[in-house]
Design an enzyme around this catalytic site. Structure first.
Site, PDB file in Angstrom:
ATOM      1  N   CYS A  94       3.256 -25.150  46.886  1.00  0.00           N
ATOM      2  CA  CYS A  94       2.629 -24.971  48.205  1.00  0.00           C
ATOM      3  C   CYS A  94       1.271 -25.644  48.347  1.00  0.00           C
ATOM      4  O   CYS A  94       1.127 -26.589  49.120  1.00  0.00           O
ATOM      5  CB  CYS A  94       2.481 -23.474  48.485  1.00  0.00           C
ATOM      6  SG  CYS A  94       4.071 -22.630  48.550  1.00  0.00           S
TER       7      CYS A  94
HETATM    8  N1  LIG Z   1       7.811 -20.554  46.068  1.00  0.00           N
HETATM    9  C1  LIG Z   1       6.903 -19.978  46.824  1.00  0.00           C
HETATM   10  O1  LIG Z   1       6.161 -19.150  46.339  1.00  0.00           O
HETATM   11  C2  LIG Z   1       6.776 -20.281  48.295  1.00  0.00           C
HETATM   12  C3  LIG Z   1       5.857 -19.533  49.047  1.00  0.00           C
HETATM   13  C4  LIG Z   1       5.759 -19.779  50.404  1.00  0.00           C
HETATM   14  C5  LIG Z   1       6.541 -20.777  50.982  1.00  0.00           C
HETATM   15  N2  LIG Z   1       7.414 -21.512  50.233  1.00  0.00           N
HETATM   16  C6  LIG Z   1       8.217 -22.510  50.920  1.00  0.00           C
HETATM   17  O2  LIG Z   1       9.564 -22.060  50.949  1.00  0.00           O
HETATM   18  C7  LIG Z   1      10.469 -23.166  50.854  1.00  0.00           C
HETATM   19  C8  LIG Z   1      11.413 -22.959  49.687  1.00  0.00           C
HETATM   20  O3  LIG Z   1      10.663 -22.921  48.493  1.00  0.00           O
HETATM   21  P1  LIG Z   1      11.251 -22.348  47.144  1.00  0.00           P
HETATM   22  O4  LIG Z   1      10.078 -22.170  46.261  1.00  0.00           O
HETATM   23  O5  LIG Z   1      12.152 -21.200  47.376  1.00  0.00           O
HETATM   24  O6  LIG Z   1      12.134 -23.603  46.654  1.00  0.00           O
HETATM   25  P2  LIG Z   1      13.235 -23.595  45.491  1.00  0.00           P
HETATM   26  O7  LIG Z   1      13.339 -25.004  45.039  1.00  0.00           O
HETATM   27  O8  LIG Z   1      12.944 -22.519  44.516  1.00  0.00           O
HETATM   28  O9  LIG Z   1      14.570 -23.168  46.235  1.00  0.00           O
HETATM   29  C9  LIG Z   1      15.198 -23.943  47.179  1.00  0.00           C
HETATM   30  C10 LIG Z   1      16.684 -23.766  47.042  1.00  0.00           C
HETATM   31  O10 LIG Z   1      17.316 -24.504  48.085  1.00  0.00           O
HETATM   32  C11 LIG Z   1      18.487 -25.101  47.578  1.00  0.00           C
HETATM   33  N3  LIG Z   1      18.869 -26.185  48.471  1.00  0.00           N
HETATM   34  C12 LIG Z   1      18.371 -27.444  48.566  1.00  0.00           C
HETATM   35  N4  LIG Z   1      18.989 -28.113  49.547  1.00  0.00           N
HETATM   36  C13 LIG Z   1      19.887 -27.260  50.100  1.00  0.00           C
HETATM   37  C14 LIG Z   1      20.811 -27.359  51.156  1.00  0.00           C
HETATM   38  N5  LIG Z   1      20.945 -28.492  51.871  1.00  0.00           N
HETATM   39  N6  LIG Z   1      21.602 -26.299  51.422  1.00  0.00           N
HETATM   40  C15 LIG Z   1      21.485 -25.148  50.714  1.00  0.00           C
HETATM   41  N7  LIG Z   1      20.617 -24.990  49.709  1.00  0.00           N
HETATM   42  C16 LIG Z   1      19.823 -26.042  49.409  1.00  0.00           C
HETATM   43  C17 LIG Z   1      18.103 -25.509  46.166  1.00  0.00           C
HETATM   44  O11 LIG Z   1      19.241 -25.710  45.356  1.00  0.00           O
HETATM   45  C18 LIG Z   1      17.262 -24.316  45.734  1.00  0.00           C
HETATM   46  O12 LIG Z   1      18.048 -23.312  45.119  1.00  0.00           O
HETATM   47  C19 LIG Z   1       9.584 -24.397  50.724  1.00  0.00           C
HETATM   48  O13 LIG Z   1       9.377 -24.952  51.983  1.00  0.00           O
HETATM   49  C20 LIG Z   1       8.276 -23.839  50.204  1.00  0.00           C
HETATM   50  O14 LIG Z   1       7.181 -24.649  50.559  1.00  0.00           O
HETATM   51  C21 LIG Z   1       7.540 -21.278  48.906  1.00  0.00           C
END
Ligand SMILES: NC(=O)c1ccc[n+]([C@@H]2O[C@H](COP(=O)([O-])OP(=O)(O)OC[C@H]3O[C@@H](n4cnc5c(N)ncnc54)[C@H](O)[C@@H]3O)[C@@H](O)[C@H]2O)c1
Length: 458
Positions: free
Chosen positions: A296
């Site tokens: 992030c």
């Molecule tokens: N990790 C955090 O603490 C956090 C906090 C706030 C916001 N975010 C935001 O949340 C979003 C997700 O982050 P995350 O940390 O969960 O990412 P992540 O990489 O842990 O998880 C994303 C998941 O999406 C899947 N994916 C990718 N393309 C896909 C598709 N077309 N269809 C279905 N699944 C698909 C991946 O395989 C993965 O399992 C990002 O935008 C991030 O900036 C994350």
């Protein structure tokens, strides 16, 4: 609790509202990662049946087998969710089975440091042909203001093949409500590893494209969060999340810069921040470190810088903060080199143990970790680098690195010329580490309170 009530809703919205209120609605979560999987558990705990979608077959198989791939989520929690109806799939044709669709896919930067919306676009393309009237789509991925309306919405409207349109307040967009779907943005605001605030106590910000979408999103999140905060548009909700992360990024840069000055002036920045933090108003403490990490804070601000250019606007605070924060690993490299030099040793050939590689304390997440950059910088100077981290038995290949290293043991710390603390996991016994090491360079003030001339703060 939702904060506003709209006077009337269409039959399609009323139907989904009733299903949400009765816990009959099936929730679709797309992207079962660090955001999507915990969200799945929250909905399951509230007795909703969740259908999770992910493109990663191995994750889907693990979840359907009752397992987990995220350290802080226990297999027992997945199994409990399964009892409430949770199932994972890679099959997007099953979108028709759900009432609401929450998108939690990655939003990284590309090699040119520009927003990479390919995951959101791919998700839109996959959902659109299977979308049905009355469904609520909520984007949770962090992104620049305008993404929900300018990127996701056109894909869903153009490619659904059933002439569905989002319910909208745009003048002239009157469509038979029977052909409506609903769309909103709601940012994920979790602080990974922070157990001081329960997830359901983090107020959920929601911006709907129209009042019905806002109402439905507020009803859905109101079932699992204690407070829903409505903003007027998806763009306002998108900007809210960026403001929060830019605020952190800029303040971390400020304290990192002041740390560099304090080191020159012989002042302990940690003591100063601690003292300033006693002020009961007008000051929030931020702490210096070896550089930014995580999915992030190092990434999100640049989504806004990129978008701002469209408006002939330069986001100077973001650029300056980025410059300072990305220079921190180079500062650590110089500090290790200096500490070795003072002991008549060269960095070239020095045996260095990097302690903690996760991007922050007590998390199993390596994304954008400054430890990876620092390991690469040390290797580039021909240091012999090992690492230890209880969360990572191995470091392999990621988007920006290919290290192929195995976690070292903590048994013979005396063999290293320098132990470099990058991530201050709370499991470490820092007193023992200092006692057994020749030299400890500490980027996190993990050794506070330990008196030893082996410690160098940087
Ligand atoms: N990790 C955090 O603490 C956090 C906090 C706030 C916001 N975010 C935001 O949340 C979003 C997700 O982050 P995350 O940390 O969960 O990412 P992540 O990489 O842990 O998880 C994303 C998941 O999406 C899947 N994916 C990718 N393309 C896909 C598709 N077309 N269809 C279905 N699944 C698909 C991946 O395989 C993965 O399992 C990002 O935008 C991030 O900036 C994350």
């Amino acid at each position: 609790m939702s904060e506003a009530i709209i006077p009337s809703i269409s039959p399609a919205a009323a139907q989904i509202m009733t299903r949400l209120q009765d816990r009959q609605a099936r929730i679709g979560i797309i992207g079962l990662g660090y955001v999507g999987l915990p969200l799945t558990l929250l909905f399951s705990e509230a007795r909703f049946s969740v259908l999770g979608f992910d493109v990663d077959q191995a994750k889907v198989d693990t979840l359907n087998g009752g397992g987990s791939y995220i350290y802080r989520i226990l297999p027992a929690e997945i199994q409990q969710a399964q009892k409430a109806g949770f199932e994972a799939t890679t099959d997007y044709s099953r979108i028709a089975e759900v009432d609401t669709i929450v998108i939690c896919v990655p939003t990284p930067l590309n090699e040119y440091h520009e927003p990479d919306l390919s995951f959101i676009e791919a998700t839109g393309h996959a959902i659109a042909p299977n979308l049905r009237a009355g469904q609520l789509v909520v984007l949770e991925s962090t992104t620049y203001p305008g993404t929900t309306e300018e990127v996701l919405l056109p894909i869903l409207e153009k490619e659904n093949g059933a002439s569905l349109r989002a319910a909208s307040t745009t003048p002239g967009s009157m469509v038979d409500p029977a052909h409506h779907f609903f769309i909103a943005f709601s940012p994920e605001r979790e602080d990974p590893g922070n157990t001081s605030v329960a997830r359901r106590d983090i107020p959920k910000v929601v911006g709907g494209l129209d009042p019905q979408a806002a109402e439905l999103a507020a009803a859905m999140y109101g079932a699992i969060f204690n407070r829903v905060v409505r903003v007027s548009t998806p763009a306002a909700a998108e900007m809210t999340k960026l403001l929060e992360n830019i605020y952190r990024c800029v303040n971390i840069a400020l304290v990192n810069e002041l740390k560099l000055l304090c080191l020159r002036m012989g002042i302990d920045i940690w003591e100063v921040v601690g003292a300033a933090a006693t002020k009961p108003f007008g000051f929030q403490p931020f702490y210096p470190g070896p550089g930014l990490g995580g999915h992030c804070i190092p990434v999100d601000p640049f989504y806004l810088s990129w978008k701002a250019k469209e408006f002939d606007f330069r986001t100077r605070f973001i650029e300056l903060a980025g410059e300072i924060n990305t220079s921190m690993p180079y500062h650590v490299l110089a500090a290790v080199s200096r500490a070795l030099n003072q002991r008549k040793k060269a960095l070239n050939g020095a045996k260095i143990l990097v302690l903690g590689v996760a991007y922050k304390r007590d998390v199993d997440d390596l994304r954008e970790s400054p430890a990876l950059t620092i390991i690469e910088l040390l290797q580039h100077e021909s240091a012999e680098v090992s690492y230890h981290d209880p969360y990572f038995p191995k470091i392999g290949k990621g988007r920006k690195y290919d290290l192929q290293m195995t976690c070292a043991s903590l048994d013979h710390l005396g063999q290293y010329d320098c132990v470099l603390i990058i991530t201050d996991h709370s499991d470490y016994d820092y007193e023992t580490i200092v006692n057994q090491s020749q030299l400890v360079v500490d980027t996190r003030n993990a050794t506070r309170g330990i008196a030893s001339d082996k410690i160098v703060h940087c």
